[in-house]
Design a protein around this motif. Structure first.
Motif, mmCIF file in Angstrom:
data_model
loop_
_atom_site.group_PDB
_atom_site.id
_atom_site.type_symbol
_atom_site.label_atom_id
_atom_site.label_comp_id
_atom_site.label_asym_id
_atom_site.label_seq_id
_atom_site.Cartn_x
_atom_site.Cartn_y
_atom_site.Cartn_z
ATOM 1 N N HIS A 1 0.825 -1.213 0.000
ATOM 2 C CA HIS A 1 0.000 0.000 0.000
ATOM 3 C C HIS A 1 0.857 1.260 0.000
ATOM 4 O O HIS A 1 1.979 1.252 0.514
ATOM 5 C CB HIS A 1 -0.880 0.034 1.259
ATOM 6 C CG HIS A 1 -1.563 -1.249 1.563
ATOM 7 N ND1 HIS A 1 -1.113 -2.129 2.526
ATOM 8 C CD2 HIS A 1 -2.677 -1.806 1.027
ATOM 9 C CE1 HIS A 1 -1.917 -3.181 2.574
ATOM 10 N NE2 HIS A 1 -2.871 -3.013 1.669
ATOM 11 N N PRO A 2 0.324 2.349 -0.526
ATOM 12 C CA PRO A 2 0.961 3.646 -0.322
ATOM 13 C C PRO A 2 1.141 3.893 1.179
ATOM 14 O O PRO A 2 0.210 3.658 1.952
ATOM 15 C CB PRO A 2 -0.034 4.636 -0.931
ATOM 16 C CG PRO A 2 -0.763 3.842 -1.960
ATOM 17 C CD PRO A 2 -0.898 2.465 -1.365
ATOM 18 N N ASP A 3 2.301 4.306 1.558
ATOM 19 C CA ASP A 3 2.801 4.622 2.913
ATOM 20 C C ASP A 3 3.565 3.483 3.564
ATOM 21 O O ASP A 3 4.305 3.691 4.522
ATOM 22 C CB ASP A 3 1.738 5.170 3.872
ATOM 23 C CG ASP A 3 0.725 4.180 4.427
ATOM 24 O OD1 ASP A 3 1.007 2.974 4.480
ATOM 25 O OD2 ASP A 3 -0.364 4.626 4.818
ATOM 26 N N ARG B 1 -3.440 0.790 -4.655
ATOM 27 C CA ARG B 1 -3.524 2.226 -4.384
ATOM 28 C C ARG B 1 -4.204 2.510 -3.044
ATOM 29 O O ARG B 1 -4.531 3.650 -2.741
ATOM 30 C CB ARG B 1 -4.261 2.935 -5.536
ATOM 31 C CG ARG B 1 -3.421 3.043 -6.801
ATOM 32 C CD ARG B 1 -4.208 3.629 -7.954
ATOM 33 N NE ARG B 1 -3.351 3.994 -9.068
ATOM 34 C CZ ARG B 1 -2.833 3.150 -9.957
ATOM 35 N NH1 ARG B 1 -3.111 1.855 -9.841
ATOM 36 N NH2 ARG B 1 -2.068 3.576 -10.947
ATOM 37 N N GLY B 2 -4.424 1.468 -2.254
ATOM 38 C CA GLY B 2 -4.929 1.659 -0.897
ATOM 39 C C GLY B 2 -6.327 2.226 -0.811
ATOM 40 O O GLY B 2 -6.632 3.014 0.086
ATOM 41 N N GLY C 1 -9.754 5.014 3.798
ATOM 42 C CA GLY C 1 -10.329 6.350 3.819
ATOM 43 C C GLY C 1 -11.690 6.380 4.474
ATOM 44 O O GLY C 1 -12.305 5.345 4.758
ATOM 45 N N THR D 1 -6.395 10.013 -4.312
ATOM 46 C CA THR D 1 -5.688 10.786 -3.286
ATOM 47 C C THR D 1 -4.419 10.084 -2.845
ATOM 48 O O THR D 1 -3.338 10.690 -2.753
ATOM 49 C CB THR D 1 -6.593 11.004 -2.062
ATOM 50 O OG1 THR D 1 -7.709 11.798 -2.438
ATOM 51 C CG2 THR D 1 -5.833 11.694 -0.931
ATOM 52 N N ARG D 2 -4.512 8.796 -2.623
ATOM 53 C CA ARG D 2 -3.366 8.055 -2.100
ATOM 54 C C ARG D 2 -2.253 7.908 -3.138
ATOM 55 O O ARG D 2 -1.074 7.876 -2.794
ATOM 56 C CB ARG D 2 -3.812 6.699 -1.567
ATOM 57 C CG ARG D 2 -4.793 6.833 -0.407
ATOM 58 C CD ARG D 2 -4.863 5.583 0.426
ATOM 59 N NE ARG D 2 -3.597 5.353 1.123
ATOM 60 C CZ ARG D 2 -3.335 4.265 1.837
ATOM 61 N NH1 ARG D 2 -4.250 3.316 1.938
ATOM 62 N NH2 ARG D 2 -2.185 4.121 2.446
ATOM 63 N N GLU E 1 -0.441 11.198 -3.031
ATOM 64 C CA GLU E 1 0.384 11.263 -1.825
ATOM 65 C C GLU E 1 1.626 10.393 -1.960
ATOM 66 O O GLU E 1 2.724 10.783 -1.533
ATOM 67 C CB GLU E 1 -0.444 10.828 -0.616
ATOM 68 C CG GLU E 1 -1.559 11.810 -0.243
ATOM 69 C CD GLU E 1 -2.478 11.291 0.831
ATOM 70 O OE1 GLU E 1 -3.227 12.100 1.422
ATOM 71 O OE2 GLU E 1 -2.482 10.065 1.098
ATOM 72 N N HIS F 1 1.543 11.536 3.235
ATOM 73 C CA HIS F 1 0.319 10.728 3.222
ATOM 74 C C HIS F 1 -0.674 11.350 4.202
ATOM 75 O O HIS F 1 -1.095 10.726 5.182
ATOM 76 C CB HIS F 1 0.643 9.289 3.591
ATOM 77 C CG HIS F 1 1.525 8.600 2.598
ATOM 78 N ND1 HIS F 1 1.030 8.024 1.445
ATOM 79 C CD2 HIS F 1 2.864 8.436 2.574
ATOM 80 C CE1 HIS F 1 2.038 7.505 0.757
ATOM 81 N NE2 HIS F 1 3.155 7.746 1.411
ATOM 82 N N SER G 1 -3.795 12.009 4.145
ATOM 83 C CA SER G 1 -5.078 11.341 4.385
ATOM 84 C C SER G 1 -4.931 10.170 5.347
ATOM 85 O O SER G 1 -5.891 9.782 6.016
ATOM 86 C CB SER G 1 -5.664 10.846 3.061
ATOM 87 O OG SER G 1 -4.897 9.768 2.535
ATOM 88 N N GLN G 2 -3.724 9.606 5.436
ATOM 89 C CA GLN G 2 -3.521 8.425 6.256
ATOM 90 C C GLN G 2 -3.163 8.749 7.698
ATOM 91 O O GLN G 2 -3.276 7.891 8.561
ATOM 92 C CB GLN G 2 -2.434 7.550 5.629
ATOM 93 C CG GLN G 2 -2.834 6.971 4.301
ATOM 94 C CD GLN G 2 -4.182 6.275 4.372
ATOM 95 O OE1 GLN G 2 -4.320 5.225 4.988
ATOM 96 N NE2 GLN G 2 -5.196 6.876 3.762
#
Length: 232
Positions: A9-11, A38-39, A43, A54-55, A58, A177, A179-180
């Motif tokens: 995943h992103p992050d 893309r996770g 969210g 969004t991810r 980021e 990131h 949003s995370q």
């Protein structure tokens, strides 16, 4: 020395090996992060497509901070599955980027996407050098696979990398990131180590750093018992 980090995943890369990636990039190594998904499940109160958009943005911003390139493999968040087709996809990824070192998730992890990604990468690593296995790219033979893990698993690192000079870069990348940050802190009942996003990274890094006489460090296990500069 080229590095390829393959994460679910992103992050994931920024949290678990961002300092190591930044350290290699700073010395001029080619560093790429390949995101399996893309996770889109990560969210609140929005569509999966919007979260994914969004991810991805980021992730690209974070990779830029680390000095890394990015690619996305378009698997579905929470639904990465093990199959020969997906294993061969990773074989092609390894052959396309031809890295010296591969970084990915530790096999024993609470998240099913992390476990499946680890297995896919490990098995693809063994197949990527086979000359009679024909795919879109030529065979490659990376030197080693390094696994990073979560404190909630049985992960016990045997390779400690001093990232003290790159902790600030790692945190800057992780905070891309945006949003995370809220998601992981709200989701602390499951991912308890992320009840405070940055402080949790610092605490983990500081604990590992004490093992290496450093302020901050990142930990790995390795597939083969070999070592190279920085990952030693």
């Amino acid at each position: 020395m080229d590095l390829l980090a393959i994460v679910a995943h992103p992050d994931d890369a920024e949290i678990f090996c961002g300092g190591t990636l930044a350290k290699h990039a700073a010395r001029g190594d080619d560093v790429t992060i390949a995101y399996m998904t893309r996770g889109e499940f990560g969210g609140f109160d929005t569509t999966q497509a919007e979260v994914a958009e969004t991810r991805e943005a980021e992730a690209r911003a974070a990779a830029n901070v680390l000095g890394a390139d990015v690619t996305f493999l378009d698997h579905r968040d929470g639904r990465i599955t093990y199959s020969l087709e997906h294993r061969l996809e990773i074989v092609d990824l390894l052959r396309e980027y031809d890295p010296d070192l591969v970084l990915t998730h530790f096999a024993d992890d609470m998240h099913p996407d992390h476990r499946t990604t680890s297995r896919l990468v490990t098995d693809a690593y063994y197949m990527a050098s086979l000359p009679l296995l024909e795919t879109a790219a030529e065979p490659t033979d990376p030197d080693n696979v390094y696994y990073f893990g979560k404190p909630t698993s049985s992960f016990e690192p045997t390779v400690i990398v001093d990232v003290s000079e790159f902790q600030e870069t790692k945190e800057e990348a992780a905070l891309c990131h945006e949003s995370q940050v809220a998601w992981l802190e709200e989701h602390g009942g499951v991912d308890a180590e992320f009840s405070d996003f940055v402080e949790s990274m610092r605490a983990t890094g500081h604990t590992l750093g004490r093992q290496a006489g450093a302020t901050y460090a990142e930990g790995f296990t390795q597939l083969h018992e070999t070592s190279v500069e920085y990952l030693e």
